[in-house]
Design a protein around this motif. Structure first.
Motif, PDB file in Angstrom:
ATOM      1  N   ALA A  63       0.816  -1.212   0.000  1.00 27.55           N
ATOM      2  CA  ALA A  63       0.000   0.000   0.000  1.00 27.55           C
ATOM      3  C   ALA A  63       0.853   1.267   0.000  1.00 27.55           C
ATOM      4  CB  ALA A  63      -0.931  -0.007   1.210  1.00 27.55           C
ATOM      5  N   VAL A  64       1.968   1.245   0.742  1.00 27.01           N
ATOM      6  CA  VAL A  64       2.857   2.411   0.771  1.00 27.01           C
ATOM      7  C   VAL A  64       3.460   2.663  -0.614  1.00 27.01           C
ATOM      8  CG1 VAL A  64       5.057   3.280   1.652  1.00 27.01           C
ATOM      9  CG2 VAL A  64       3.411   2.257   3.221  1.00 27.01           C
ATOM     10  N   ILE A  65       3.876   1.585  -1.286  1.00 33.35           N
ATOM     11  CA  ILE A  65       4.409   1.725  -2.655  1.00 33.35           C
ATOM     12  C   ILE A  65       3.323   2.300  -3.569  1.00 33.35           C
ATOM     13  CG2 ILE A  65       5.294   0.478  -4.662  1.00 33.35           C
ATOM     14  CD1 ILE A  65       6.508  -1.551  -2.691  1.00 33.35           C
ATOM     15  N   GLY A  66       2.082   1.810  -3.401  1.00 27.86           N
ATOM     16  CA  GLY A  66       0.972   2.304  -4.198  1.00 27.86           C
ATOM     17  C   GLY A  66       0.712   3.780  -3.991  1.00 27.86           C
ATOM     18  N   LEU A  67       0.828   4.225  -2.753  1.00 22.48           N
ATOM     19  CA  LEU A  67       0.631   5.647  -2.446  1.00 22.48           C
ATOM     20  C   LEU A  67       1.649   6.508  -3.191  1.00 22.48           C
ATOM     21  CD1 LEU A  67      -0.741   7.887  -0.824  1.00 22.48           C
ATOM     22  CD2 LEU A  67       0.843   7.396   1.055  1.00 22.48           C
ATOM     23  N   LEU A  68       2.893   6.066  -3.210  1.00 30.07           N
ATOM     24  CA  LEU A  68       3.942   6.813  -3.913  1.00 30.07           C
ATOM     25  C   LEU A  68       3.668   6.867  -5.413  1.00 30.07           C
ATOM     26  CD1 LEU A  68       7.120   5.464  -2.056  1.00 30.07           C
ATOM     27  CD2 LEU A  68       6.024   7.699  -1.783  1.00 30.07           C
ATOM     28  N   VAL A  69       3.258   5.742  -5.990  1.00 36.28           N
ATOM     29  CA  VAL A  69       2.939   5.684  -7.423  1.00 36.28           C
ATOM     30  C   VAL A  69       1.784   6.624  -7.748  1.00 36.28           C
ATOM     31  CG1 VAL A  69       2.034   4.223  -9.275  1.00 36.28           C
ATOM     32  CG2 VAL A  69       3.841   3.359  -7.775  1.00 36.28           C
ATOM     33  N   ASN A  70       0.756   6.612  -6.897  1.00 35.61           N
ATOM     34  CA  ASN A  70      -0.399   7.472  -7.126  1.00 35.61           C
ATOM     35  C   ASN A  70      -0.045   8.948  -7.044  1.00 35.61           C
ATOM     36  OD1 ASN A  70      -2.436   5.524  -7.573  1.00 35.61           O
ATOM     37  ND2 ASN A  70      -2.545   5.091  -5.393  1.00 35.61           N
ATOM     38  N   LEU A  71       0.794   9.300  -6.083  1.00 38.48           N
ATOM     39  CA  LEU A  71       1.197  10.702  -5.934  1.00 38.48           C
ATOM     40  C   LEU A  71       1.970  11.186  -7.165  1.00 38.48           C
ATOM     41  CD1 LEU A  71       2.293  10.757  -2.178  1.00 38.48           C
ATOM     42  CD2 LEU A  71       0.323  11.940  -3.195  1.00 38.48           C
ATOM     43  N   ILE A  72       2.846  10.336  -7.680  1.00 39.37           N
ATOM     44  CA  ILE A  72       3.610  10.700  -8.889  1.00 39.37           C
ATOM     45  C   ILE A  72       2.676  10.843 -10.081  1.00 39.37           C
ATOM     46  CG2 ILE A  72       5.367   9.912 -10.525  1.00 39.37           C
ATOM     47  CD1 ILE A  72       6.734   8.477  -8.141  1.00 39.37           C
ATOM     48  N   SER A  73       1.759   9.888 -10.246  1.00 39.13           N
ATOM     49  CA  SER A  73       0.821   9.923 -11.377  1.00 39.13           C
ATOM     50  C   SER A  73      -0.077  11.153 -11.305  1.00 39.13           C
ATOM     51  CB  SER A  73      -0.029   8.651 -11.400  1.00 39.13           C
ATOM     52  OG  SER A  73       0.771   7.513 -11.629  1.00 39.13           O
ATOM     53  N   ASP A  95      -7.625   6.281  -6.076  1.00 37.38           N
ATOM     54  CA  ASP A  95      -6.709   5.217  -5.673  1.00 37.38           C
ATOM     55  C   ASP A  95      -5.738   5.695  -4.602  1.00 37.38           C
ATOM     56  OD1 ASP A  95      -7.388   2.822  -6.861  1.00 37.38           O
ATOM     57  OD2 ASP A  95      -6.513   3.384  -8.763  1.00 37.38           O
ATOM     58  N   MET A  96      -5.360   6.972  -4.658  1.00 31.79           N
ATOM     59  CA  MET A  96      -4.480   7.502  -3.619  1.00 31.79           C
ATOM     60  C   MET A  96      -5.186   7.441  -2.251  1.00 31.79           C
ATOM     61  SD  MET A  96      -3.056  11.348  -2.956  1.00 31.79           S
ATOM     62  CE  MET A  96      -4.662  11.768  -2.248  1.00 31.79           C
ATOM     63  N   ILE A  97      -6.464   7.847  -2.239  1.00 29.40           N
ATOM     64  CA  ILE A  97      -7.245   7.747  -1.013  1.00 29.40           C
ATOM     65  C   ILE A  97      -7.363   6.284  -0.594  1.00 29.40           C
ATOM     66  CG2 ILE A  97      -9.483   8.213   0.050  1.00 29.40           C
ATOM     67  CD1 ILE A  97      -7.824  10.704  -0.611  1.00 29.40           C
ATOM     68  N   GLY A  98      -7.533   5.416  -1.597  1.00 31.91           N
ATOM     69  CA  GLY A  98      -7.615   3.984  -1.321  1.00 31.91           C
ATOM     70  C   GLY A  98      -6.344   3.456  -0.687  1.00 31.91           C
ATOM     71  N   SER A  99      -5.201   3.918  -1.191  1.00 33.54           N
ATOM     72  CA  SER A  99      -3.921   3.482  -0.631  1.00 33.54           C
ATOM     73  C   SER A  99      -3.773   3.925   0.818  1.00 33.54           C
ATOM     74  CB  SER A  99      -2.763   4.045  -1.472  1.00 33.54           C
ATOM     75  OG  SER A  99      -2.770   3.510  -2.776  1.00 33.54           O
ATOM     76  N   VAL A 100      -4.220   5.148   1.099  1.00 31.06           N
ATOM     77  CA  VAL A 100      -4.179   5.645   2.480  1.00 31.06           C
ATOM     78  C   VAL A 100      -5.063   4.769   3.367  1.00 31.06           C
ATOM     79  CG1 VAL A 100      -4.791   7.570   3.997  1.00 31.06           C
ATOM     80  CG2 VAL A 100      -3.664   8.015   1.811  1.00 31.06           C
ATOM     81  N   GLY A 101      -6.242   4.411   2.840  1.00 33.34           N
ATOM     82  CA  GLY A 101      -7.150   3.556   3.587  1.00 33.34           C
ATOM     83  C   GLY A 101      -6.565   2.176   3.852  1.00 33.34           C
ATOM     84  N   VAL A 102      -5.901   1.618   2.861  1.00 30.61           N
ATOM     85  CA  VAL A 102      -5.277   0.301   3.018  1.00 30.61           C
ATOM     86  C   VAL A 102      -4.150   0.359   4.045  1.00 30.61           C
ATOM     87  CG1 VAL A 102      -3.989  -1.538   1.867  1.00 30.61           C
ATOM     88  CG2 VAL A 102      -5.895  -0.440   0.687  1.00 30.61           C
TER      89      VAL A 102
END
Length: 303
Positions: free
Chosen positions: A128-138, A162-169
């Protein structure tokens, strides 16, 4: 000359959007594979829910790039308005796809509530942390073009969700790690779906308005009508239509009656200038007739 400048500006914007979309697509695609694998390995519905939305991100980015490419094609004998409405169709498809994904996640969440399953919280957290970083860049890549294109806006909204989703995860993984409450996993999955649906509805509503050739948001037809009727020389106005082929290409057609003492050409120029300057309507077909005359004179004005 003004019309050529606008076309060149659109091509430049489309090229920039394509580059940003392509970079975001590469990042999102790589992470999608990692998130699906993580969801299966760590048995997390929240991760799989986020991956489902990530899949729609990939679809949105791919279709957005295709739509921009098609939108740059010139009008031909079969498509006299060109292909720019492909962008609207693609955005509508993406919105509909998100609704389908949300329903799937809700069904799976209900199953998890009735049959709780063990979740590996540390693995869930790392992915989820990796996903958050990817979402922020995108999101950063797509910010510039989100107000210029429905498809870029659609892709931006999905990445944002999805960024909000990553935070939730991430929050869910921490709760599970320190409390052992595995039921938090399906709750996070459902919350992600509920978060994205209202924004998806807004996108679907806006694209449907374009497909129905409705008046673009931000333009009030009564106000446009009153402004045109206030132009010196305009006696009457009817058959006023304002619509768009895409969110940045507004068109209008109208029929005005001109006073006998007025210069028809000057009045048409004044009306066209008003539409362009006040309402950003650069393509107006203005048909005129002089009061008391049976004949009509048509004019296609490009402001």
């Amino acid at each position: 000359m003004a019309h050529d400048h606008a076309a060149g500006s659109h091509d430049h914007t489309a090229g920039a959007n394509t580059k940003m979309l392509s970079i975001a697509l590469a990042l999102t695609s790589v992470y999608l594979v990692a998130e699906v694998a993580g969801g299966i390995i760590f048995n997390s519905l929240a991760l799989l829910s986020d991956a489902a939305h990530m899949l729609t991100d990939v679809a949105a980015l791919v279709i957005a790039i295709m739509a921009i490419k098609l939108g740059q094609k010139s009008a031909d004998e079969k498509r006299t308005f060109g292909y720019r409405r492909m962008e609207i169709l693609a955005a509508a498809f993406n919105a509909a796809l998100l609704f389908v994904i949300a329903i799937y996640v809700f069904v799976e969440a209900v199953k998890r509530f009735s049959e709780p399953q063990e979740v590996q919280s540390w693995g869930m957290l790392i992915v989820a942390v990796i996903g958050l970083l990817v979402n922020l860049i995108s999101m950063r890549l797509l910010t510039a073009g989100k107000n210029l294109s429905f498809n870029v806006k659609g892709a931006y909204l999905e990445v944002w969700a999805d960024m909000i989703g990553s935070v939730g995860v991430i929050a869910g993984a921490l709760v599970i790690r320190f409390t052992g409450w595995t039921w938090v996993d399906p709750i996070v999955a459902v919350a992600i779906g509920l978060w994205v649906l209202p924004r998806t509805w807004i996108l679907l509503r806006d694209t449907a308005n374009v497909l129905l050739e409705g008046v673009p948001s931000g333009i009030k037809l009564a106000e446009v009508r009153a402004a045109i009727q206030s132009v010196p020389g305009v006696e009457d106005l009817h058959d006023l239509h304002v619509w768009s082929m895409s969110n940045d290409d507004v068109n209008a057609t109208l029929h005005i009656t001109i006073a006998p003492s007025a210069d028809a050409s000057a009045v048409r120029q004044a009306v066209a200038g008003l539409l362009a300057e006040r309402y950003d309507i650069d393509h107006a077909t203005i048909q005129t007739e002089v009061v008391g005359e049976a004949g009509e004179e048509g004019s296609h004005m490009h402001a």
